[in-house]
Design a protein around this motif. Structure first.
Motif, PDB file in Angstrom:
ATOM      1  N   VAL A 128      -2.374  10.483   6.271  1.00 56.72           N
ATOM      2  CA  VAL A 128      -2.458  10.645   4.829  1.00 56.72           C
ATOM      3  C   VAL A 128      -1.400   9.782   4.152  1.00 56.72           C
ATOM      4  O   VAL A 128      -0.309   9.590   4.693  1.00 56.72           O
ATOM      5  CB  VAL A 128      -2.310  12.140   4.448  1.00 56.72           C
ATOM      6  N   GLU A 129      -1.756   9.244   2.986  1.00 53.00           N
ATOM      7  CA  GLU A 129      -0.788   8.512   2.180  1.00 53.00           C
ATOM      8  C   GLU A 129       0.051   9.504   1.385  1.00 53.00           C
ATOM      9  O   GLU A 129      -0.322  10.669   1.245  1.00 53.00           O
ATOM     10  CB  GLU A 129      -1.512   7.537   1.239  1.00 53.00           C
ATOM     11  N   ALA A 182       2.202   5.840   4.461  1.00 54.83           N
ATOM     12  CA  ALA A 182       1.312   6.784   5.144  1.00 54.83           C
ATOM     13  C   ALA A 182       2.032   7.356   6.356  1.00 54.83           C
ATOM     14  O   ALA A 182       2.872   6.696   6.962  1.00 54.83           O
ATOM     15  CB  ALA A 182       0.020   6.090   5.572  1.00 54.83           C
ATOM     16  N   ARG A 188       0.868  -1.183   0.000  1.00 53.20           N
ATOM     17  CA  ARG A 188       0.000   0.000   0.000  1.00 53.20           C
ATOM     18  C   ARG A 188       0.900   1.227   0.000  1.00 53.20           C
ATOM     19  O   ARG A 188       2.074   1.132   0.360  1.00 53.20           O
ATOM     20  CB  ARG A 188      -0.933  -0.009   1.208  1.00 53.20           C
ATOM     21  N   ASN A 244      -4.087  10.804  -0.199  1.00 55.25           N
ATOM     22  CA  ASN A 244      -5.315  10.120   0.186  1.00 55.25           C
ATOM     23  C   ASN A 244      -5.426  10.026   1.712  1.00 55.25           C
ATOM     24  O   ASN A 244      -4.516   9.536   2.376  1.00 55.25           O
ATOM     25  CB  ASN A 244      -5.328   8.720  -0.444  1.00 55.25           C
ATOM     26  N   ASP A 245      -6.534  10.494   2.278  1.00 56.13           N
ATOM     27  CA  ASP A 245      -6.760  10.455   3.721  1.00 56.13           C
ATOM     28  C   ASP A 245      -7.185   9.036   4.119  1.00 56.13           C
ATOM     29  O   ASP A 245      -8.204   8.534   3.653  1.00 56.13           O
ATOM     30  CB  ASP A 245      -7.849  11.466   4.100  1.00 56.13           C
ATOM     31  N   VAL A 246      -6.392   8.392   4.968  1.00 54.56           N
ATOM     32  CA  VAL A 246      -6.676   7.022   5.415  1.00 54.56           C
ATOM     33  C   VAL A 246      -6.896   6.962   6.927  1.00 54.56           C
ATOM     34  O   VAL A 246      -6.768   5.914   7.542  1.00 54.56           O
ATOM     35  CB  VAL A 246      -5.560   6.050   4.982  1.00 54.56           C
ATOM     36  N   ASP A 262       0.326  10.006  -1.606  1.00 57.84           N
ATOM     37  CA  ASP A 262      -0.402  10.624  -2.720  1.00 57.84           C
ATOM     38  C   ASP A 262      -1.497  11.587  -2.256  1.00 57.84           C
ATOM     39  O   ASP A 262      -2.241  12.123  -3.066  1.00 57.84           O
ATOM     40  CB  ASP A 262      -0.995   9.556  -3.641  1.00 57.84           C
TER      41      ASP A 262
END
Length: 163
Positions: free
Chosen positions: A77-78, A58, A55, A82-84, A80
């Motif tokens: 956040v990752e 993050a 993955r 993306n909020d995870v 890229d």
């Protein structure tokens, strides 16, 4: 006499669950003995929450720590963007449930991780800068009275387990 159980990051147990699909195997006779004695409860909060392996990397954003994420004052956040955050919170809750179900009062977790970091994490810039702090799972476990040790603290954990 029942032996105390220890929650252990799966990557330390040679499972290839880290963000990059690798393990971070901790080769130590103490850990091997605990495994053979049935004392180890293996968890990977990210995988247990449904995140894939591999993955994207993050980090906890803005130099915050796991406790801030739990209190909704921080997010994960990752690389890229993306909020995870929700997945990491879900993973922390699942890991806590496993710890409580197995009566684990101690955890041996992988330092540096936005989940399992116990003494340091990365600053959220993806530039490899370490900061003092803890990941979301480590923070949640500590909030529930579980003592967290990092992979470099196996001897102090053994001392506690041996009374």
């Amino acid at each position: 006499m029942t032996l105390a159980k220890v929650l252990v990051s799966a990557c330390l147990l040679a499972r290839p669950v880290r963000y990059n699909g690798s393990a971070k195997t901790l080769e130590d006779a103490l850990l091997d003995r605990w495994v053979s004695e049935g004392r180890v409860v293996s968890v990977c909060p990210e995988v247990m929450a449904g995140l894939p392996t591999p993955r994207p990397p993050a980090e906890i954003a803005n130099g915050e720590s796991g406790a801030a994420v739990i209190q909704r004052g921080g997010y994960i956040v990752e690389a890229d963007g993306n909020d995870v955050t929700e997945a990491y919170l879900d993973g922390a809750r699942i890991a806590l449930a496993h710890a409580l179900r197995h009566d684990c009062r101690y955890a041996l977790l992988t330092d540096g991780s936005p989940s399992c970091g116990g003494s340091f994490i990365y600053d959220g810039t993806f530039k490899g800068r370490r900061i003092d702090g803890e990941g979301v799972t480590a923070a949640l476990l500590r909030q529930h009275g579980i003592t967290v040790f990092t992979q470099t603290e196996i001897s102090p954990l053994a001392a506690v387990l041996n009374g």
